[in-house]
Design an enzyme around this catalytic site. Structure first.
Site, PDB file in Angstrom:
ATOM      1  N   ARG A  98       0.095   9.122 -10.332  1.00  0.00           N
ATOM      2  CA  ARG A  98      -0.039   7.862  -9.583  1.00  0.00           C
ATOM      3  C   ARG A  98       0.675   6.708 -10.308  1.00  0.00           C
ATOM      4  O   ARG A  98       1.234   5.812  -9.677  1.00  0.00           O
ATOM      5  CB  ARG A  98      -1.516   7.505  -9.394  1.00  0.00           C
ATOM      6  CG  ARG A  98      -2.258   8.410  -8.457  1.00  0.00           C
ATOM      7  CD  ARG A  98      -3.721   8.012  -8.357  1.00  0.00           C
ATOM      8  NE  ARG A  98      -3.884   6.681  -7.760  1.00  0.00           N
ATOM      9  CZ  ARG A  98      -3.819   6.419  -6.454  1.00  0.00           C
ATOM     10  NH1 ARG A  98      -3.600   7.404  -5.597  1.00  0.00           N
ATOM     11  NH2 ARG A  98      -3.982   5.204  -6.006  1.00  0.00           N
ATOM     12  N   ASN A 123     -10.618  -3.298  -6.666  1.00  0.00           N
ATOM     13  CA  ASN A 123      -9.832  -2.307  -7.427  1.00  0.00           C
ATOM     14  C   ASN A 123     -10.461  -1.934  -8.783  1.00  0.00           C
ATOM     15  O   ASN A 123     -10.067  -0.949  -9.399  1.00  0.00           O
ATOM     16  CB  ASN A 123      -8.394  -2.779  -7.649  1.00  0.00           C
ATOM     17  CG  ASN A 123      -7.513  -2.625  -6.412  1.00  0.00           C
ATOM     18  OD1 ASN A 123      -6.537  -3.348  -6.241  1.00  0.00           O
ATOM     19  ND2 ASN A 123      -7.845  -1.691  -5.526  1.00  0.00           N
ATOM     20  N   LEU A 153      -7.183  -5.310   7.052  1.00  0.00           N
ATOM     21  CA  LEU A 153      -6.917  -6.435   6.145  1.00  0.00           C
ATOM     22  C   LEU A 153      -7.448  -6.208   4.738  1.00  0.00           C
ATOM     23  O   LEU A 153      -7.020  -6.881   3.797  1.00  0.00           O
ATOM     24  CB  LEU A 153      -7.511  -7.726   6.706  1.00  0.00           C
ATOM     25  CG  LEU A 153      -6.795  -8.323   7.920  1.00  0.00           C
ATOM     26  CD1 LEU A 153      -7.510  -9.567   8.415  1.00  0.00           C
ATOM     27  CD2 LEU A 153      -5.343  -8.662   7.574  1.00  0.00           C
ATOM     28  N   ASP A 171       0.843  -1.206   0.000  1.00  0.00           N
ATOM     29  CA  ASP A 171       0.000   0.000   0.000  1.00  0.00           C
ATOM     30  C   ASP A 171       0.877   1.256   0.000  1.00  0.00           C
ATOM     31  O   ASP A 171       1.973   1.251   0.571  1.00  0.00           O
ATOM     32  CB  ASP A 171      -0.885  -0.032   1.261  1.00  0.00           C
ATOM     33  CG  ASP A 171      -2.058   0.926   1.165  1.00  0.00           C
ATOM     34  OD1 ASP A 171      -2.265   1.525   0.079  1.00  0.00           O
ATOM     35  OD2 ASP A 171      -2.761   1.089   2.170  1.00  0.00           O
TER      36      ASP A 171
HETATM   37  C1  FPP Z   1      -1.648   0.327  -3.366  1.00  0.00           C
HETATM   38  O1  FPP Z   1      -1.264   1.646  -3.545  1.00  0.00           O
HETATM   39  C2  FPP Z   1      -1.158  -0.488  -4.451  1.00  0.00           C
HETATM   40  C3  FPP Z   1      -1.932  -1.111  -5.389  1.00  0.00           C
HETATM   41  C4  FPP Z   1      -3.404  -1.010  -5.416  1.00  0.00           C
HETATM   42  C5  FPP Z   1      -1.384  -1.915  -6.461  1.00  0.00           C
HETATM   43  C6  FPP Z   1      -0.129  -2.656  -6.175  1.00  0.00           C
HETATM   44  C7  FPP Z   1       0.521  -2.882  -7.467  1.00  0.00           C
HETATM   45  C8  FPP Z   1       1.837  -2.859  -7.731  1.00  0.00           C
HETATM   46  C9  FPP Z   1       2.869  -2.714  -6.704  1.00  0.00           C
HETATM   47  C10 FPP Z   1       2.315  -2.962  -9.128  1.00  0.00           C
HETATM   48  C11 FPP Z   1       1.989  -4.218  -9.874  1.00  0.00           C
HETATM   49  C12 FPP Z   1       2.305  -5.476  -9.156  1.00  0.00           C
HETATM   50  C13 FPP Z   1       2.984  -6.523  -9.664  1.00  0.00           C
HETATM   51  C14 FPP Z   1       3.031  -7.815  -8.910  1.00  0.00           C
HETATM   52  C15 FPP Z   1       3.709  -6.472 -10.950  1.00  0.00           C
HETATM   53  P1  FPP Z   1      -2.374   2.774  -3.639  1.00  0.00           P
HETATM   54  O2  FPP Z   1      -2.488   3.165  -5.066  1.00  0.00           O
HETATM   55  O3  FPP Z   1      -3.641   2.335  -3.015  1.00  0.00           O
HETATM   56  O4  FPP Z   1      -1.677   3.902  -2.804  1.00  0.00           O
HETATM   57  P2  FPP Z   1      -2.359   5.066  -1.948  1.00  0.00           P
HETATM   58  O5  FPP Z   1      -3.159   4.399  -0.870  1.00  0.00           O
HETATM   59  O6  FPP Z   1      -1.188   5.813  -1.430  1.00  0.00           O
HETATM   60  O7  FPP Z   1      -3.197   5.866  -2.912  1.00  0.00           O
END
Ligand code: FPP
Length: 238
Positions: free
Chosen positions: A31, A66, A193, A18
């Protein structure tokens, strides 16, 4: 790399990655730049997981919730996923890393589904570490799918209700065959979670860090393992 005694090394670690958005915002970047940096953190973490001797690493990459994100962000994430598989698959195949998916990835576009199927087939015989990526995964959805399957078998007469045990359920989860979850890590200071591995977290230790996901690496994974090694796990006993 590790000075944690082998007996106190978790077999299975899961991570809620996160904070990509906040990482980007702090740098006045879009982003997408945060997600891109997040992929670099994934690479470092997978490498470290293997070096530290973890049998399984499970990463929450795309939740069933998502899909509510704006279309361009979803497409950025899909593009990153695709590039990640294309660029890193050979390395996994060579380094004995088995790829596994939890969640219903067949909901993704056919080109991504085909790439994933190929990656699963090419790494199926690998043994050192299993990298499970959660794609279109939600724990409530997983448990609903399991419940439907059991209900179907009861209706068909192949299982009687009294024969259903916790093991019956565990064997039908997307994580079936993986070691029990020992440690759950969440970055970015949030302590929830978010519909991730609700059943599997039953006896997992929980490690929360304020670090944003793109800043996570092998050193921070090692710090979480050092913390884990100090835990006194009693599984309901005393
Ligand atoms: C949370 O950050 C992250 C995600 C929803 C996506 C996670 C994806 C990756 C790390 C890249 C792709 C993964 C792989 C395995 C290749 P957020 O966008 O919710 O952050 P914020 O809460 O700060 O807005």
């Amino acid at each position: 790399m590790s000075d944690v005694p082998p007996s106190s090394i978790p077999r299975h670690v899961a991570i809620i990655m996160d904070g990509n958005g906040r990482w980007a915002k702090r740098r006045h970047l879009p982003r997408a730049a945060g997600h891109k940096a997040g992929v670099e953190a994934v690479r470092k973490t997978v490498r470290a997981a293997k070096e530290l001797g973890l049998e399984a690493l499970t990463l929450y990459a795309f939740s069933s919730e998502n899909w509510k994100r704006p279309e361009d962000e979803i497409s950025d994430l899909m593009g990153l996923m695709k590039r990640f598989i294309l660029s890193d698959l050979d390395k996994f195949a060579a380094e004995d890393v088995r790829l596994h998916i939890i969640g219903d990835y067949t909901a993704f576009k056919p080109d991504i589904v085909a790439l994933i199927d190929d990656a699963l087939a090419r790494t199926a015989g690998n043994k050192a570490t299993t990298l499970s990526v959660a794609l279109n995964y939600g724990s409530q959805d997983e448990l609903t799918r399991v419940t439907r399957g059991i209900a179907r078998d009861v209706a068909a007469g192949s299982i009687v209700p009294d024969a259903i045990t916790a093991d019956t359920i565990a064997a039908r989860l997307d994580t079936a065959g993986l070691p029990p979850l020992d440690l759950l890590i969440r970055t970015s200071g949030e302590q929830r979670l978010s519909n991730f591995l609700l059943w599997q977290c039953a006896y997992a230790e929980m490690y929360f860090t304020d670090l944003l996901w793109p800043d996570f690496d092998g050193g921070t994974l090692k710090a979480a393992l050092d913390w884990f090694a100090m835990r006194d796990r009693r599984y309901g006993g005393r």
